[in-house]
Design a protein around this motif. Structure first.
Motif, PDB file in Angstrom:
ATOM      1  N   UNK A 326       0.831  -1.208   0.000  1.00 42.34           N
ATOM      2  CA  UNK A 326       0.000   0.000   0.000  1.00 42.34           C
ATOM      3  C   UNK A 326       0.860   1.251   0.000  1.00 42.34           C
ATOM      4  N   UNK A 327       1.875   1.281   0.867  1.00 45.28           N
ATOM      5  CA  UNK A 327       2.744   2.442   0.941  1.00 45.28           C
ATOM      6  C   UNK A 327       3.501   2.683  -0.355  1.00 45.28           C
ATOM      7  N   UNK A 328       3.998   1.616  -0.964  1.00 49.47           N
ATOM      8  CA  UNK A 328       4.785   1.749  -2.210  1.00 49.47           C
ATOM      9  C   UNK A 328       3.913   2.219  -3.362  1.00 49.47           C
ATOM     10  N   UNK A 329       2.778   1.557  -3.560  1.00 49.97           N
ATOM     11  CA  UNK A 329       1.913   1.890  -4.701  1.00 49.97           C
ATOM     12  C   UNK A 329       1.264   3.254  -4.506  1.00 49.97           C
ATOM     13  N   UNK A 330       0.784   3.538  -3.301  1.00 46.70           N
ATOM     14  CA  UNK A 330       0.106   4.814  -3.061  1.00 46.70           C
ATOM     15  C   UNK A 330       1.068   5.990  -3.216  1.00 46.70           C
ATOM     16  N   UNK A 331       2.279   5.848  -2.708  1.00 53.45           N
ATOM     17  CA  UNK A 331       3.264   6.918  -2.850  1.00 53.45           C
ATOM     18  C   UNK A 331       3.601   7.157  -4.319  1.00 53.45           C
ATOM     19  N   UNK A 332       3.776   6.085  -5.066  1.00 56.02           N
ATOM     20  CA  UNK A 332       4.082   6.223  -6.496  1.00 56.02           C
ATOM     21  C   UNK A 332       2.915   6.856  -7.248  1.00 56.02           C
ATOM     22  N   UNK A 333       1.693   6.463  -6.898  1.00 51.58           N
ATOM     23  CA  UNK A 333       0.509   7.031  -7.546  1.00 51.58           C
ATOM     24  C   UNK A 333       0.405   8.526  -7.283  1.00 51.58           C
ATOM     25  N   UNK A 334       0.595   8.941  -6.031  1.00 54.46           N
ATOM     26  CA  UNK A 334       0.553  10.368  -5.688  1.00 54.46           C
ATOM     27  C   UNK A 334       1.647  11.123  -6.444  1.00 54.46           C
ATOM     28  N   UNK A 335       2.835  10.521  -6.536  1.00 54.59           N
ATOM     29  CA  UNK A 335       3.943  11.170  -7.247  1.00 54.59           C
ATOM     30  C   UNK A 335       3.594  11.421  -8.708  1.00 54.59           C
ATOM     31  N   UNK A 336       2.955  10.456  -9.354  1.00 54.44           N
ATOM     32  CA  UNK A 336       2.598  10.622 -10.761  1.00 54.44           C
ATOM     33  C   UNK A 336       1.462  11.628 -10.960  1.00 54.44           C
ATOM     34  N   UNK A 337       0.679  11.871  -9.902  1.00 57.03           N
ATOM     35  CA  UNK A 337      -0.437  12.806 -10.023  1.00 57.03           C
ATOM     36  C   UNK A 337      -0.021  14.253  -9.752  1.00 57.03           C
ATOM     37  N   UNK A 338       0.947  14.453  -8.885  1.00 62.50           N
ATOM     38  CA  UNK A 338       1.311  15.827  -8.510  1.00 62.50           C
ATOM     39  C   UNK A 338       2.560  16.318  -9.230  1.00 62.50           C
ATOM     40  N   UNK A 339       3.247  15.450  -9.951  1.00 65.06           N
ATOM     41  CA  UNK A 339       4.438  15.858 -10.700  1.00 65.06           C
ATOM     42  C   UNK A 339       4.333  15.351 -12.132  1.00 65.06           C
ATOM     43  N   UNK A 340       5.360  15.639 -12.909  1.00 63.82           N
ATOM     44  CA  UNK A 340       5.407  15.156 -14.289  1.00 63.82           C
ATOM     45  C   UNK A 340       6.034  13.777 -14.408  1.00 63.82           C
ATOM     46  N   UNK A 341       6.439  13.207 -13.294  1.00 69.11           N
ATOM     47  CA  UNK A 341       7.039  11.873 -13.306  1.00 69.11           C
ATOM     48  C   UNK A 341       5.971  10.840 -13.659  1.00 69.11           C
ATOM     49  N   UNK A 342       6.300   9.942 -14.569  1.00 67.57           N
ATOM     50  CA  UNK A 342       5.366   8.912 -14.990  1.00 67.57           C
ATOM     51  C   UNK A 342       6.027   7.540 -14.911  1.00 67.57           C
ATOM     52  N   UNK A 343       5.188   6.514 -14.868  1.00 71.32           N
ATOM     53  CA  UNK A 343       5.705   5.146 -14.932  1.00 71.32           C
ATOM     54  C   UNK A 343       6.334   4.890 -16.298  1.00 71.32           C
ATOM     55  N   UNK A 344       7.270   3.973 -16.317  1.00 63.91           N
ATOM     56  CA  UNK A 344       7.825   3.544 -17.589  1.00 63.91           C
ATOM     57  C   UNK A 344       6.689   2.995 -18.460  1.00 63.91           C
ATOM     58  N   UNK A 345       6.672   3.323 -19.754  1.00 67.55           N
ATOM     59  CA  UNK A 345       5.560   2.879 -20.616  1.00 67.55           C
ATOM     60  C   UNK A 345       5.358   1.364 -20.639  1.00 67.55           C
ATOM     61  N   UNK A 346       6.406   0.611 -20.377  1.00 69.23           N
ATOM     62  CA  UNK A 346       6.288  -0.848 -20.429  1.00 69.23           C
ATOM     63  C   UNK A 346       5.739  -1.448 -19.143  1.00 69.23           C
ATOM     64  N   UNK A 347       5.522  -0.622 -18.109  1.00 61.64           N
ATOM     65  CA  UNK A 347       5.088  -1.114 -16.796  1.00 61.64           C
ATOM     66  C   UNK A 347       3.666  -0.647 -16.530  1.00 61.64           C
ATOM     67  N   UNK A 348       2.817  -1.572 -16.077  1.00 66.62           N
ATOM     68  CA  UNK A 348       1.442  -1.262 -15.702  1.00 66.62           C
ATOM     69  C   UNK A 348       1.315  -1.215 -14.177  1.00 66.62           C
ATOM     70  N   UNK A 349       0.224  -0.608 -13.713  1.00 64.89           N
ATOM     71  CA  UNK A 349       0.040  -0.477 -12.267  1.00 64.89           C
ATOM     72  C   UNK A 349      -0.097  -1.833 -11.575  1.00 64.89           C
ATOM     73  N   UNK A 350      -0.690  -2.792 -12.243  1.00 63.65           N
ATOM     74  CA  UNK A 350      -0.808  -4.118 -11.623  1.00 63.65           C
ATOM     75  C   UNK A 350       0.582  -4.744 -11.434  1.00 63.65           C
TER      76      UNK A 350
END
Length: 458
Positions: A326-350
């Motif tokens: 929960x801590x890892x995914x939620x922190x990463x999700x918040x980071x992608x919402x409040x900044x321009x940082x995005x997940x690598x295109x080859x990686x999905x949230x699951x």
């Protein structure tokens, strides 16, 4: 007599196996299971007698039990390799690039804070249990990467890099917690001597190749004794001596540029030390620590019932199995919402959820924190260890289910892509292929210029 060539080949093969992540993780689990079975068998007295056997030199405050030698001494080898890995990541790896490093760094911070909060929410009402808040904050690199290696043959490579960086930063935070939160008293003189010895070690390491050459024995005859002295001083200072291993690893020079590597005739000192010490850590030090730490006498069905209804056990299991991902995914999700940082295109949230679940394997460092948080005679000490083992197994199984399904998904995509490539290559006839060959030859010079322009240079 000198060893025969056949025995040398066999030894090299065994050492190569011990450098594999899956082998190290398997040995870790096997030794922990052996200890748990032995400690709950009719021969449990022989296990505790072996673990509590005292060996050492009392005038130097080194009269320790075998269990303490494993956690304070042998585990220093593991933390030395962690120090080497951290240094490489900061100098030449992903942690030197802010854009790549920010995601796993903040995810690791969230993966430390959230389990601690979950633990305190469940067990924090009892003042005697609060000291164990850091138990579920750590991730076991060896165990987690071993599981990923077993099930993740077709997963995107950025996912593995994310896990490795996450686990490395996680360990760095855990090291800081051990140094600050679990040090009762500090003795200044031994600490100063330890730091001075570590400084001398680093100075020699920086000039190692120039003065001592590439002889393999030089590492063992020069650096190992100095490192042992630094460890002894750190132990006497009151700070957990595994911290000395991390600091020693930080002092070793790392080759950080391709030209540095090309100018040398062989691997750098960091690579050599990792190559030589990795089998000792994965094949002996960490499994032996797990053997002496995981042997908890639960005491039959009633004991198991009391263990798993204890708020401490519930807190540790919930923090690792639920709090970590929960801590890892939620922190990463918040980071992608409040900044321009995005997940690598080859990686999905699951995929990230599966990696977060994998980080819930808090084996080695969590057991070490338990040793520091609770006295061996306390019920909390034994219950916390059972909780760590149970939570690590549950996290590994859940991660294997999630990532195993994702691995099959990516394998199907690769199979479809390869089938299309085969169809495309078998489509044109000989004349069409000959024509395309002539075109490629006609444009050969232009393609070479484009390759030179596009090729990144260091």
């Amino acid at each position: 007599m000198f060893p025969s060539p056949a025995s040398l080949v066999e030894t090299s093969r065994i050492l190569a196996l011990l450098r594999q992540e899956t082998v190290g993780g398997g040995l870790l689990v096997a030794m922990a299971a052996l200890a748990l079975v032995w400690a709950n068998s009719p021969a449990a007295g022989s296990y505790t007698g072996l673990r509590d056997l005292r060996v050492g030199y009392p005038p130097w405050q080194l009269d320790l039990t075998l269990g303490a030698w494993a956690s304070d001494g042998l585990l220093t080898i593991f933390f030395f390799l962690v120090g080497l890995e951290l240094k490489r990541e900061f100098v030449a790896g992903d942690l030197r690039r802010f854009g790549t490093a920010i995601k796993p760094i903040l995810a690791a911070a969230g993966g430390v804070a959230t389990p601690a909060l979950v633990y305190l929410a469940i067990a924090g009402r009892d003042p005697g249990l609060r000291h164990g808040w850091a138990i579920p904050t750590a991730t076991d690199i060896a165990f987690a990467v071993a599981v990923l290696a077993l099930i993740g043959s077709h997963l995107p490579s950025p996912l593995r890099i994310f896990l490795l960086t996450l686990a490395v930063v996680d360990d760095l935070i855990a090291i800081g917690i051990i140094a600050v939160a679990y040090t009762d008293a500090i003795h200044p003189l031994p600490l100063l001597l330890a730091l001075a010895t570590i400084g001398a070690y680093g100075l020699i390491a920086q000039m190692f190749r120039r003065f001592l050459g590439d002889h393999p024995a030089a590492v063992w005859l020069v650096l190992l004794p100095i490192g042992a002295v630094a460890w002894a001083f750190m132990h006497a200072s009151g700070i957990h001596p595994t911290i000395a291993g991390v600091l020693l690893g930080f002092t070793v020079p790392v080759l950080h540029h391709r030209r540095d590597r090309d100018s040398l005739t062989g691997p750098g000192l960091s690579e050599r030390l990792d190559h030589q010490l990795r089998p000792l850590s994965t094949g002996f030090a960490v499994p032996l620590f797990a053997f002496f730490s995981a042997g908890v006498a639960v005491g039959g069905p009633d004991g198991w019932r009391a263990t798993f209804t204890d708020p401490l056990t519930i807190a540790v299991v919930a923090a690792l199995v639920l709090g970590k991902p929960t801590g890892i995914v939620l922190t990463t999700w918040v980071l992608t919402r409040v900044t321009r940082v995005e997940l690598d295109p080859s990686v999905q949230w699951v995929d990230l959820i599966g990696v977060g679940q994998l980080a819930g394997i808090g084996f080695t460092v969590s057991l070490l924190v338990t040793e520091l948080a609770f006295d061996p005679g306390q019920t909390a000490h034994d219950h916390a260890k059972v909780a760590i083992l149970a939570a690590s197994i549950v996290s590994a199984v859940l991660a294997a289910v999630i990532l195993g399904d994702r691995n099959r998904h990516y394998r199907r995509i690769e199979d479809v892509g390869s089938d299309r490539d085969e169809d495309a290559s078998s489509g044109p006839g000989e004349e069409a292929r000959a024509g395309s060959d002539e075109q490629r030859q006609g444009h050969g010079e232009d393609q070479g210029v484009l390759a030179d322009v596009d090729e990144p240079r260091e």
